[in-house]
Design a protein around this motif. Structure first.
Motif, PDB file in Angstrom:
ATOM      1  N   THR A  20       1.297  -0.984   0.098  1.00 14.65           N
ATOM      2  CA  THR A  20       0.060   0.206   0.424  1.00 14.65           C
ATOM      3  C   THR A  20       1.272   0.691  -0.296  1.00 14.65           C
ATOM      4  O   THR A  20       0.708   2.238  -0.634  1.00 14.65           O
ATOM      5  N   PHE A  21       1.989   0.970   0.862  1.00 14.33           N
ATOM      6  CA  PHE A  21       2.966   2.217   0.845  1.00 14.33           C
ATOM      7  C   PHE A  21       3.865   2.758   0.182  1.00 14.33           C
ATOM      8  O   PHE A  21       4.596   3.732  -0.196  1.00 14.33           O
ATOM      9  N   ALA A  22       4.070   1.612  -0.652  1.00 10.60           N
ATOM     10  CA  ALA A  22       5.725   1.246  -1.698  1.00 10.60           C
ATOM     11  C   ALA A  22       4.458   1.468  -3.104  1.00 10.60           C
ATOM     12  O   ALA A  22       4.577   0.447  -4.120  1.00 10.60           O
ATOM     13  N   GLN A  23       3.243   1.753  -3.478  1.00 12.78           N
ATOM     14  CA  GLN A  23       2.609   1.674  -4.583  1.00 12.78           C
ATOM     15  C   GLN A  23       3.028   2.049  -5.576  1.00 12.78           C
ATOM     16  O   GLN A  23       3.975   3.366  -5.324  1.00 12.78           O
ATOM     17  N   PRO A  24       3.502   2.369  -6.877  1.00  8.17           N
ATOM     18  CA  PRO A  24       4.040   2.873  -7.825  1.00  8.17           C
ATOM     19  C   PRO A  24       3.199   3.664  -8.763  1.00  8.17           C
ATOM     20  O   PRO A  24       2.102   3.610  -8.776  1.00  8.17           O
ATOM     21  N   ALA A  25       3.937   4.792  -9.173  1.00  8.87           N
ATOM     22  CA  ALA A  25       3.160   5.971  -9.760  1.00  8.87           C
ATOM     23  C   ALA A  25       3.800   5.311 -11.117  1.00  8.87           C
ATOM     24  O   ALA A  25       4.378   6.443 -12.299  1.00  8.87           O
ATOM     25  N   SER A  26       2.778   4.887 -12.098  1.00  3.49           N
ATOM     26  CA  SER A  26       3.336   4.665 -13.787  1.00  3.49           C
ATOM     27  C   SER A  26       1.309   4.766 -14.340  1.00  3.49           C
ATOM     28  O   SER A  26       0.451   4.343 -13.497  1.00  3.49           O
ATOM     29  N   ASP A  27       1.345   4.881 -15.230  1.00  2.00           N
ATOM     30  CA  ASP A  27       0.272   5.191 -15.941  1.00  2.00           C
ATOM     31  C   ASP A  27       0.137   4.271 -16.254  1.00  2.00           C
ATOM     32  O   ASP A  27      -1.348   3.419 -16.736  1.00  2.00           O
ATOM     33  N   ALA A  28       0.917   2.852 -16.895  1.00  2.00           N
ATOM     34  CA  ALA A  28       0.618   1.765 -16.998  1.00  2.00           C
ATOM     35  C   ALA A  28      -0.789   0.579 -15.781  1.00  2.00           C
ATOM     36  O   ALA A  28      -1.555   0.210 -15.947  1.00  2.00           O
ATOM     37  N   ALA A  29      -0.925   1.944 -15.067  1.00  2.00           N
ATOM     38  CA  ALA A  29      -1.641   1.410 -14.036  1.00  2.00           C
ATOM     39  C   ALA A  29      -3.053   2.192 -13.925  1.00  2.00           C
ATOM     40  O   ALA A  29      -3.968   1.731 -13.594  1.00  2.00           O
ATOM     41  N   TYR A  30      -3.259   2.700 -15.225  1.00  2.00           N
ATOM     42  CA  TYR A  30      -4.663   3.182 -15.707  1.00  2.00           C
ATOM     43  C   TYR A  30      -5.444   2.144 -16.323  1.00  2.00           C
ATOM     44  O   TYR A  30      -5.015   1.327 -16.792  1.00  2.00           O
ATOM     45  N   PRO A  31      -6.940   1.839 -15.936  1.00  2.00           N
ATOM     46  CA  PRO A  31      -7.415   0.984 -17.010  1.00  2.00           C
ATOM     47  C   PRO A  31      -7.532   1.977 -18.378  1.00  2.00           C
ATOM     48  O   PRO A  31      -7.283   2.391 -18.486  1.00  2.00           O
ATOM     49  N   ASP A  32      -7.978   0.647 -19.377  1.00  2.00           N
ATOM     50  CA  ASP A  32      -7.814   1.059 -20.510  1.00  2.00           C
ATOM     51  C   ASP A  32      -8.884   2.065 -20.577  1.00  2.00           C
ATOM     52  O   ASP A  32      -8.401   3.102 -22.125  1.00  2.00           O
ATOM     53  N   SER A  33     -10.206   2.448 -20.356  1.00  2.00           N
ATOM     54  CA  SER A  33     -10.695   3.860 -20.692  1.00  2.00           C
ATOM     55  C   SER A  33     -10.749   4.577 -19.863  1.00  2.00           C
ATOM     56  O   SER A  33     -10.810   6.029 -20.611  1.00  2.00           O
ATOM     57  N   VAL A  34      -9.346   5.290 -19.545  1.00  2.00           N
ATOM     58  CA  VAL A  34      -8.487   5.969 -19.224  1.00  2.00           C
ATOM     59  C   VAL A  34      -7.870   6.530 -20.268  1.00  2.00           C
ATOM     60  O   VAL A  34      -6.671   6.152 -20.710  1.00  2.00           O
ATOM     61  N   PRO A  35      -8.433   8.028 -20.846  1.00  2.00           N
ATOM     62  CA  PRO A  35      -7.463   8.490 -22.484  1.00  2.00           C
ATOM     63  C   PRO A  35      -6.342   8.914 -21.754  1.00  2.00           C
ATOM     64  O   PRO A  35      -5.614   9.305 -20.383  1.00  2.00           O
ATOM     65  N   LYS A  36      -5.692   8.432 -22.742  1.00  2.00           N
ATOM     66  CA  LYS A  36      -3.686   8.784 -22.533  1.00  2.00           C
ATOM     67  C   LYS A  36      -3.874  11.064 -22.895  1.00  2.00           C
ATOM     68  O   LYS A  36      -2.366  10.861 -22.327  1.00  2.00           O
ATOM     69  N   SER A  37      -4.689  11.078 -23.446  1.00  2.00           N
ATOM     70  CA  SER A  37      -4.589  12.847 -22.725  1.00  2.00           C
ATOM     71  C   SER A  37      -5.289  13.313 -22.570  1.00  2.00           C
ATOM     72  O   SER A  37      -6.723  12.572 -22.687  1.00  2.00           O
ATOM     73  N   THR A  38      -5.281  14.951 -22.266  1.00  2.00           N
ATOM     74  CA  THR A  38      -6.529  15.613 -22.016  1.00  2.00           C
ATOM     75  C   THR A  38      -6.496  16.586 -22.483  1.00  2.00           C
ATOM     76  O   THR A  38      -5.051  17.201 -22.690  1.00  2.00           O
ATOM     77  N   GLU A  39      -8.036  17.659 -21.861  1.00  2.00           N
ATOM     78  CA  GLU A  39      -7.255  18.905 -22.662  1.00  2.00           C
ATOM     79  C   GLU A  39      -6.930  19.772 -21.578  1.00  2.00           C
ATOM     80  O   GLU A  39      -6.643  19.612 -20.142  1.00  2.00           O
ATOM     81  N   PRO A  40      -6.040  20.897 -21.922  1.00  2.00           N
ATOM     82  CA  PRO A  40      -4.800  21.196 -20.405  1.00  2.00           C
ATOM     83  C   PRO A  40      -6.223  21.420 -19.894  1.00  2.00           C
ATOM     84  O   PRO A  40      -7.379  22.221 -20.754  1.00  2.00           O
ATOM     85  N   LEU A  41      -5.641  21.847 -18.204  1.00  2.00           N
ATOM     86  CA  LEU A  41      -6.824  22.929 -17.728  1.00  2.00           C
ATOM     87  C   LEU A  41      -5.889  23.834 -16.935  1.00  2.00           C
ATOM     88  O   LEU A  41      -5.426  24.752 -17.122  1.00  2.00           O
ATOM     89  N   LYS A  42      -7.432  25.230 -16.692  1.00  2.00           N
ATOM     90  CA  LYS A  42      -6.654  26.309 -16.199  1.00  2.00           C
ATOM     91  C   LYS A  42      -6.352  26.465 -15.013  1.00  2.00           C
ATOM     92  O   LYS A  42      -6.451  24.974 -14.127  1.00  2.00           O
ATOM     93  N   ASP A  43      -5.345  26.722 -14.007  1.00  2.00           N
ATOM     94  CA  ASP A  43      -4.639  27.192 -12.966  1.00  2.00           C
ATOM     95  C   ASP A  43      -5.142  26.844 -12.367  1.00  2.00           C
ATOM     96  O   ASP A  43      -5.518  26.283 -11.165  1.00  2.00           O
ATOM     97  N   THR A  44      -7.046  27.368 -12.389  1.00  2.00           N
ATOM     98  CA  THR A  44      -7.667  26.913 -11.639  1.00  2.00           C
ATOM     99  C   THR A  44      -7.714  26.135 -11.009  1.00  2.00           C
ATOM    100  O   THR A  44      -8.286  25.420  -9.865  1.00  2.00           O
ATOM    101  N   ASP A  45      -8.562  24.900 -12.522  1.00  2.00           N
ATOM    102  CA  ASP A  45      -9.451  24.051 -12.399  1.00  2.00           C
ATOM    103  C   ASP A  45      -8.389  23.059 -11.976  1.00  2.00           C
ATOM    104  O   ASP A  45      -8.376  22.077 -11.767  1.00  2.00           O
ATOM    105  N   ARG A  46      -7.374  23.227 -12.488  1.00  2.00           N
ATOM    106  CA  ARG A  46      -5.592  21.874 -12.191  1.00  2.00           C
ATOM    107  C   ARG A  46      -6.257  22.243 -10.796  1.00  2.00           C
ATOM    108  O   ARG A  46      -5.416  20.660  -9.887  1.00  2.00           O
ATOM    109  N   ARG A  47      -5.709  23.315  -9.819  1.00  2.00           N
ATOM    110  CA  ARG A  47      -5.629  23.149  -8.925  1.00  2.00           C
ATOM    111  C   ARG A  47      -6.985  22.618  -7.723  1.00  2.00           C
ATOM    112  O   ARG A  47      -6.515  21.622  -7.121  1.00  2.00           O
TER     113      ARG A  47
END
Length: 211
Positions: A20-47
């Motif tokens: 649990t505490f040693a979880q990897p940070a990899s995009d490969a962990a995402y399910p197939d339904s998650v798009p590889k990219s998304t529209e850029p977010l405004k700073d307020t939206d990103r926060r």
């Protein structure tokens, strides 16, 4: 199905906690339904999205601990395996939300160890009450998590398809866990218990939003 001794379960707990505490940070962990990219977010939206995903990451850390506590104290081997299986799904959620927080340039909750320890104690405590109540607690927890995630979906910017896909898959998984817990014999919790759970969750989500 092999019956584990108490020592086996303790060793398994230590292994699951480390995972649990040693979880990897990899995009490969995402399910197939998650798009590889998304529209850029405004700073307020990103926060804002980063804060929402931090809250969800804290919730998934708590879910890991709850399932670990339930599994350790489960009376039957079947319920023990049920809890471990659900925890594996929750571990995937933990990786997704953690990776998304990092992508958004933010940090996970500084109180992560506290969320884990407190939730593990709750899980173990309800587990000692018996499998019916342990399963009932899981079912109610997952129902409340689904309701919480639905509110987050409404708060996401319309262009953030990446975060939306993550939350939508989590909703599917959490709903399945609730159904499985009920089908396995989970008891219906009383109004007071459900209200106390909502109050405790509110404290965690509000705090994790900022810290």
């Amino acid at each position: 199905m092999k019956t584990l001794t108490f020592i086996d379960r303790v060793i398994d707990q230590l292994d699951q906690t480390l995972r649990t505490f040693a979880q990897p940070a990899s995009d490969a962990a995402y399910p197939d339904s998650v798009p590889k990219s998304t529209e850029p977010l405004k700073d307020t939206d990103r926060r804002e999205v980063a804060r929402l995903m931090r809250v969800n990451h804290a919730g998934e850390m708590a879910a890991q601990a709850l399932y670990h506590g339930h599994a350790l104290c489960a009376a039957s081997t079947a319920v023990h395996e049920n809890m471990r299986s659900a925890a594996r799904d929750e571990l995937a959620h933990l990786r997704w939300t953690g990776a998304r927080v990092r992508e958004l340039g933010s940090h996970r909750s500084y109180l992560t160890p506290f969320w884990y320890l407190g939730s593990w104690m709750i899980g173990a405590g309800t587990g000692l009450m018996g499998d019916r109540w342990s399963l009932g607690f899981v079912a109610e927890t997952e129902r409340q998590v689904v309701a919480h995630l639905l509110t987050h979906l409404q708060r996401l910017p319309s262009g953030d398809h990446r975060s939306r896909a993550i939350l939508e898959q989590m909703i599917i998984d959490e709903g399945r866990h609730a159904t499985q817990a009920v089908e396995a014999g989970g008891a219906r919790l009383g109004w007071l218990a459900r209200s106390a759970m909502r109050a405790a969750a509110k404290v965690m989500t509000t705090t994790a939003y900022w810290l």
